[in-house]
Write an enzyme that holds these catalytic residues in place. Structure first.
Site, PDB file in Angstrom:
ATOM      1  N   LYS A 100       0.855  -1.186   0.000  1.00 46.61           N
ATOM      2  CA  LYS A 100       0.000   0.000   0.000  1.00 46.61           C
ATOM      3  C   LYS A 100       0.890   1.235   0.000  1.00 46.61           C
ATOM      4  CE  LYS A 100      -2.808   2.902   2.938  1.00 46.61           C
ATOM      5  NZ  LYS A 100      -3.727   3.053   4.070  1.00 46.61           N
ATOM      6  N   GLY A 161      -8.197   8.728   9.909  1.00 47.59           N
ATOM      7  CA  GLY A 161      -8.468   8.763  11.346  1.00 47.59           C
ATOM      8  C   GLY A 161      -9.551   9.731  11.782  1.00 47.59           C
ATOM      9  N   ALA A 187      -9.705   5.161   4.378  1.00 48.11           N
ATOM     10  CA  ALA A 187      -9.685   6.303   5.312  1.00 48.11           C
ATOM     11  C   ALA A 187     -11.011   7.048   5.348  1.00 48.11           C
ATOM     12  CB  ALA A 187      -8.575   7.293   5.001  1.00 48.11           C
ATOM     13  N   GLY A 188     -11.391   7.438   6.548  1.00 55.59           N
ATOM     14  CA  GLY A 188     -12.573   8.275   6.739  1.00 55.59           C
ATOM     15  C   GLY A 188     -13.791   7.548   7.270  1.00 55.59           C
ATOM     16  N   ASN A 209      -9.267   1.426   9.791  1.00 56.72           N
ATOM     17  CA  ASN A 209      -8.496   1.059  10.973  1.00 56.72           C
ATOM     18  C   ASN A 209      -9.113   1.669  12.232  1.00 56.72           C
ATOM     19  OD1 ASN A 209      -6.578   0.557  12.957  1.00 56.72           O
ATOM     20  ND2 ASN A 209      -4.847   1.273  11.791  1.00 56.72           N
ATOM     21  N   THR A 210      -9.085   3.014  12.304  1.00 57.95           N
ATOM     22  CA  THR A 210      -9.498   3.698  13.527  1.00 57.95           C
ATOM     23  C   THR A 210     -10.935   3.401  13.939  1.00 57.95           C
ATOM     24  OG1 THR A 210      -8.020   5.434  12.761  1.00 57.95           O
ATOM     25  CG2 THR A 210      -9.340   5.926  14.690  1.00 57.95           C
TER      26      THR A 210
END
Lengths: 257, 66
Positions: A100, A161, A187-188, A209-210
């Site tokens: 990535k 994040g 992301a987001g 992830n977050t």
């Protein structure tokens, strides 16, 4: 119903959810969340070995590279040069070439620097890497990245994040429509409905992830994300009903008493 | 001789190889990657790569990340 597998760089996967391995309380929680999410690919970072505290737990002992496809990232890299150096080390550490790429421009927004990203992608592909690329939601750059040979296009839904959800569904849809390689929102995503929206827009997958790691119950959120990605995908394949301006009764009008 | 490993200067008796250094540090070669003076040292060359005074090494591993 036919098997709905998904292919990246010639490898077949049945889960369309890729999860990160950062920000967890510990690697044990991380492993349990990965299990609950059903993910087959996990992103990992490349960092210096801690030479003073060698008893520190290692990711590979909890989230096994035998079980999950490791996707090394270039998080924290702000130049093409740093990103390439990091991924060459990752290839040597792991022995695989699926990576990535992310080249960031700014600490506050972690917004990708697309000129550097494109440059790095070209060099990495020439060097034999299979590049999944984190990018802005700009359809023009998405096309350029595909043209140089990236094996997956991964536009942001919102800043890394932030958990703000899909901020620009129109652009995500435009990128999906033009792409011949898989498109993943990276992301987001903040909660399950955000992941479902990404999939309903026609994305091939979601990377997050977050949203799991910082949920109050990460294992439960991992499970929620698994279902969200599946249901969003199913809804996309099913084809949603048309939007109407006014009500349309579901019960017959004929035979009313 | 003096070498720099992950930004820290270390004193090492010569001659030394990458393999020897990893053993001294208690690191399993399987789980890490080594860069010497900005060049990757392939795992297959750990035993034959001799370290020289002033070498700069980076030893990395996979950690959690998004």
């Amino acid at each position: 119903m036919t098997d709905d597998t998904f292919e990246i760089a010639g490898r077949k996967f049945s889960s369309r959810l890729i999860i990160g391995t950062g920000k967890y309380k510990d690697y044990a929680e991380n492993a349990a969340a990965a299990e609950a999410s059903g993910a087959e690919i996990v992103t990992v970072a490349v960092r210096r070995v801690n030479l003073t505290d060698r008893d520190k737990p290692m990711l590979v002992d909890y989230v096994s590279p035998e079980k999950y496809t490791y996707l090394p990232n270039t998080a924290g890299c702000f130049t093409a040069e740093d990103a390439i150096r990091t991924l060459r080390l990752a290839r040597e550490a792991g022995g695989w070439d699926l990576v990535k790429l992310e080249v960031l421009s700014d600490q506050k927004t972690l917004y990708p620097d697309m000129a550097e990203t494109l440059k790095a992608a070209e060099l990495l592909i020439k060097d034999g890497f299979q590049v999944m690329v984190y990018c802005t939601d700009d359809p023009v750059y998405a096309r350029k990245l595909e043209e140089v040979g990236c094996c997956a296009i991964m536009p942001l839904g919102a800043p890394i994040g932030s958990g703000l959800g899909i901020q620009n569904p129109v652009n995500i849809r435009l990128i999906v429509e033009q792409a011949k390689v898989p498109v993943l929102v990276d992301a987001g995503v903040g909660t399950a409905s955000d992941a479902a929206i990404a999939m309903e827009l026609g994305c091939d997958g979601v990377l997050l992830n977050t949203a799991i790691a910082e949920a109050k119950d990460p294992i439960r959120m991992a499970r929620a994300m698994k279902h969200a990605v599946i249901s969003g995908r199913e809804a996309y394949l099913a084809g949603r009903m048309g939007r109407k301006k006014y009500a349309d009764p579901s019960s017959p009008l004929a035979g009313l008493i | 001789m003096k070498i720099t490993v992950n930004g820290e200067v270390r004193e090492l008796p010569a001659p030394a190889t990458v393999d020897g250094l990893l053993a001294d540090l208690g690191l399993e070669p399987r789980k890490i990657a080594v860069e010497r003076n900005l060049e990757i040292v392939p795992k297959s060359a750990f035993g034959s790569t001799e370290l020289n005074d002033g070498d700069r090494l980076e030893i990395v591993q996979f950690v959690g990340g998004g």
